[in-house]
Design a protein around this motif. Structure first.
Motif, mmCIF file in Angstrom:
data_model
loop_
_atom_site.group_PDB
_atom_site.id
_atom_site.type_symbol
_atom_site.label_atom_id
_atom_site.label_comp_id
_atom_site.label_asym_id
_atom_site.label_seq_id
_atom_site.Cartn_x
_atom_site.Cartn_y
_atom_site.Cartn_z
ATOM 1 N N GLU A 58 0.808 -1.221 0.000
ATOM 2 C CA GLU A 58 0.000 0.000 0.000
ATOM 3 C C GLU A 58 0.843 1.275 0.000
ATOM 4 O O GLU A 58 0.346 2.343 -0.337
ATOM 5 C CB GLU A 58 -1.008 0.024 1.159
ATOM 6 C CG GLU A 58 -0.406 -0.041 2.533
ATOM 7 C CD GLU A 58 -0.367 -1.454 3.106
ATOM 8 O OE1 GLU A 58 -0.204 -1.565 4.334
ATOM 9 O OE2 GLU A 58 -0.484 -2.427 2.358
ATOM 10 N N PHE A 59 2.124 1.174 0.335
ATOM 11 C CA PHE A 59 3.010 2.337 0.326
ATOM 12 C C PHE A 59 3.890 2.392 -0.922
ATOM 13 O O PHE A 59 4.652 3.340 -1.097
ATOM 14 C CB PHE A 59 3.902 2.335 1.576
ATOM 15 C CG PHE A 59 3.125 2.451 2.847
ATOM 16 C CD1 PHE A 59 2.594 3.668 3.247
ATOM 17 C CD2 PHE A 59 2.904 1.336 3.637
ATOM 18 C CE1 PHE A 59 1.860 3.764 4.418
ATOM 19 C CE2 PHE A 59 2.171 1.427 4.814
ATOM 20 C CZ PHE A 59 1.651 2.648 5.198
ATOM 21 N N LEU A 60 3.794 1.370 -1.774
ATOM 22 C CA LEU A 60 4.676 1.273 -2.939
ATOM 23 C C LEU A 60 3.943 1.619 -4.228
ATOM 24 O O LEU A 60 2.818 1.172 -4.451
ATOM 25 C CB LEU A 60 5.253 -0.140 -3.051
ATOM 26 C CG LEU A 60 6.102 -0.599 -1.860
ATOM 27 C CD1 LEU A 60 6.440 -2.078 -1.997
ATOM 28 C CD2 LEU A 60 7.371 0.238 -1.754
ATOM 29 N N VAL A 61 4.602 2.402 -5.055
ATOM 30 C CA VAL A 61 4.124 2.688 -6.405
ATOM 31 C C VAL A 61 5.065 1.915 -7.331
ATOM 32 O O VAL A 61 6.270 2.162 -7.354
ATOM 33 C CB VAL A 61 4.181 4.204 -6.728
ATOM 34 C CG1 VAL A 61 3.756 4.457 -8.159
ATOM 35 C CG2 VAL A 61 3.325 4.981 -5.745
ATOM 36 N N ILE A 62 4.512 0.960 -8.072
ATOM 37 C CA ILE A 62 5.312 0.079 -8.907
ATOM 38 C C ILE A 62 5.335 0.611 -10.339
ATOM 39 O O ILE A 62 4.287 0.888 -10.914
ATOM 40 C CB ILE A 62 4.740 -1.357 -8.904
ATOM 41 C CG1 ILE A 62 4.564 -1.855 -7.464
ATOM 42 C CG2 ILE A 62 5.608 -2.305 -9.713
ATOM 43 C CD1 ILE A 62 5.819 -1.865 -6.645
ATOM 44 N N THR A 63 6.524 0.737 -10.892
ATOM 45 C CA THR A 63 6.648 1.193 -12.273
ATOM 46 C C THR A 63 6.651 -0.006 -13.215
ATOM 47 O O THR A 63 6.881 -1.149 -12.806
ATOM 48 C CB THR A 63 7.945 1.994 -12.483
ATOM 49 O OG1 THR A 63 9.061 1.149 -12.187
ATOM 50 C CG2 THR A 63 7.988 3.236 -11.589
ATOM 51 N N GLU A 64 6.403 0.255 -14.482
ATOM 52 C CA GLU A 64 6.394 -0.801 -15.497
ATOM 53 C C GLU A 64 7.741 -1.510 -15.565
ATOM 54 O O GLU A 64 7.812 -2.710 -15.803
ATOM 55 C CB GLU A 64 6.044 -0.189 -16.854
ATOM 56 C CG GLU A 64 5.985 -1.211 -17.973
ATOM 57 C CD GLU A 64 5.628 -0.591 -19.312
ATOM 58 O OE1 GLU A 64 5.103 -1.334 -20.147
ATOM 59 O OE2 GLU A 64 5.886 0.607 -19.513
ATOM 60 N N ARG A 65 8.796 -0.792 -15.322
ATOM 61 C CA ARG A 65 10.161 -1.324 -15.417
ATOM 62 C C ARG A 65 10.408 -2.512 -14.490
ATOM 63 O O ARG A 65 11.242 -3.359 -14.779
ATOM 64 C CB ARG A 65 11.139 -0.186 -15.121
ATOM 65 C CG ARG A 65 12.564 -0.536 -15.206
ATOM 66 C CD ARG A 65 13.052 -0.488 -16.632
ATOM 67 N NE ARG A 65 14.438 -0.891 -16.647
ATOM 68 C CZ ARG A 65 14.922 -1.866 -17.390
ATOM 69 N NH1 ARG A 65 14.140 -2.498 -18.223
ATOM 70 N NH2 ARG A 65 16.175 -2.191 -17.333
ATOM 71 N N LEU B 166 11.629 2.402 -8.509
ATOM 72 C CA LEU B 166 12.091 2.894 -9.804
ATOM 73 C C LEU B 166 12.703 1.791 -10.655
ATOM 74 O O LEU B 166 12.379 1.661 -11.834
ATOM 75 C CB LEU B 166 13.106 4.023 -9.568
ATOM 76 C CG LEU B 166 13.482 4.879 -10.736
ATOM 77 C CD1 LEU B 166 12.271 5.583 -11.300
ATOM 78 C CD2 LEU B 166 14.527 5.891 -10.315
ATOM 79 N N ASP B 167 13.581 0.997 -10.088
ATOM 80 C CA ASP B 167 14.276 -0.025 -10.880
ATOM 81 C C ASP B 167 15.029 -0.966 -9.947
ATOM 82 O O ASP B 167 15.156 -0.717 -8.750
ATOM 83 C CB ASP B 167 15.261 0.648 -11.849
ATOM 84 C CG ASP B 167 15.515 -0.169 -13.107
ATOM 85 O OD1 ASP B 167 15.173 -1.376 -13.141
ATOM 86 O OD2 ASP B 167 16.058 0.388 -14.068
ATOM 87 N N LYS B 168 15.574 -2.036 -10.530
ATOM 88 C CA LYS B 168 16.443 -2.954 -9.807
ATOM 89 C C LYS B 168 17.877 -2.432 -9.859
ATOM 90 O O LYS B 168 18.280 -1.784 -10.819
ATOM 91 C CB LYS B 168 16.446 -4.346 -10.444
ATOM 92 C CG LYS B 168 15.159 -5.089 -10.313
ATOM 93 C CD LYS B 168 15.344 -6.475 -10.926
ATOM 94 C CE LYS B 168 14.062 -7.213 -11.012
ATOM 95 N NZ LYS B 168 14.266 -8.578 -11.555
ATOM 96 N N VAL B 169 18.635 -2.749 -8.830
ATOM 97 C CA VAL B 169 20.066 -2.434 -8.796
ATOM 98 C C VAL B 169 20.795 -3.691 -9.252
ATOM 99 O O VAL B 169 20.540 -4.782 -8.733
ATOM 100 C CB VAL B 169 20.523 -2.043 -7.369
ATOM 101 C CG1 VAL B 169 22.019 -1.816 -7.319
ATOM 102 C CG2 VAL B 169 19.761 -0.816 -6.905
ATOM 103 N N VAL B 170 21.683 -3.562 -10.241
ATOM 104 C CA VAL B 170 22.362 -4.747 -10.767
ATOM 105 C C VAL B 170 23.787 -4.890 -10.265
ATOM 106 O O VAL B 170 24.362 -5.956 -10.367
ATOM 107 C CB VAL B 170 22.346 -4.762 -12.313
ATOM 108 C CG1 VAL B 170 20.928 -4.939 -12.823
ATOM 109 C CG2 VAL B 170 22.981 -3.530 -12.898
#
Length: 111
Positions: free
Chosen positions: A47-54, A106-110
């Motif tokens: 409920e606190f997370l906004v998930i991006t398409e990425r 925003l994204d994964k860290v690789v």
């Protein structure tokens, strides 16, 4: 202190008081329901997370036609993942939205 300096100082403090966007790093501790651990005392739930398409799973169906003749394999569908989505243990980059109640994954860290 001049009036202009005083106005600038008040404006800067007003922005700081509203918690502008901050970059954070976290670790996915659960896939379903999605939970991201920021530090020992802060675990963010869906409920606190906004998930991006990425960072969402994305797959496509690819049709393969192999050769011709009597032994040909035609119309064979395979599902091919393009993005795996978030998995337990993934490191992620988050942006804390102004006010601090929502976090954009925003994204994964690789590395």
């Amino acid at each position: 202190m001049s009036l202009i300096d005083l106005i600038k100082n008040v404006a800067v403090k007003a922005v700081e008081a509203t918690n502008p966007v901050h970059v954070l790093f976290g670790t996915v501790v659960s896939e379903s329901p999605l939970e991201v651990q920021i530090h020992q005392k802060l675990k963010l739930t869906e409920e606190f997370l906004v998930i991006t398409e990425r960072v969402t799973r994305y797959e496509v169906n690819l049709e393969h036609n192999h050769g011709g003749g009597i032994n040909a394999l035609t119309g064979l569908l395979t599902t091919t993942p393009i993005r795996a989505g978030l998995k337990k243990g993934d490191k992620v980059v988050l942006l804390r939205v102004q006010g601090g109640q929502q976090f954009v994954v925003l994204d994964k860290v690789v590395k």
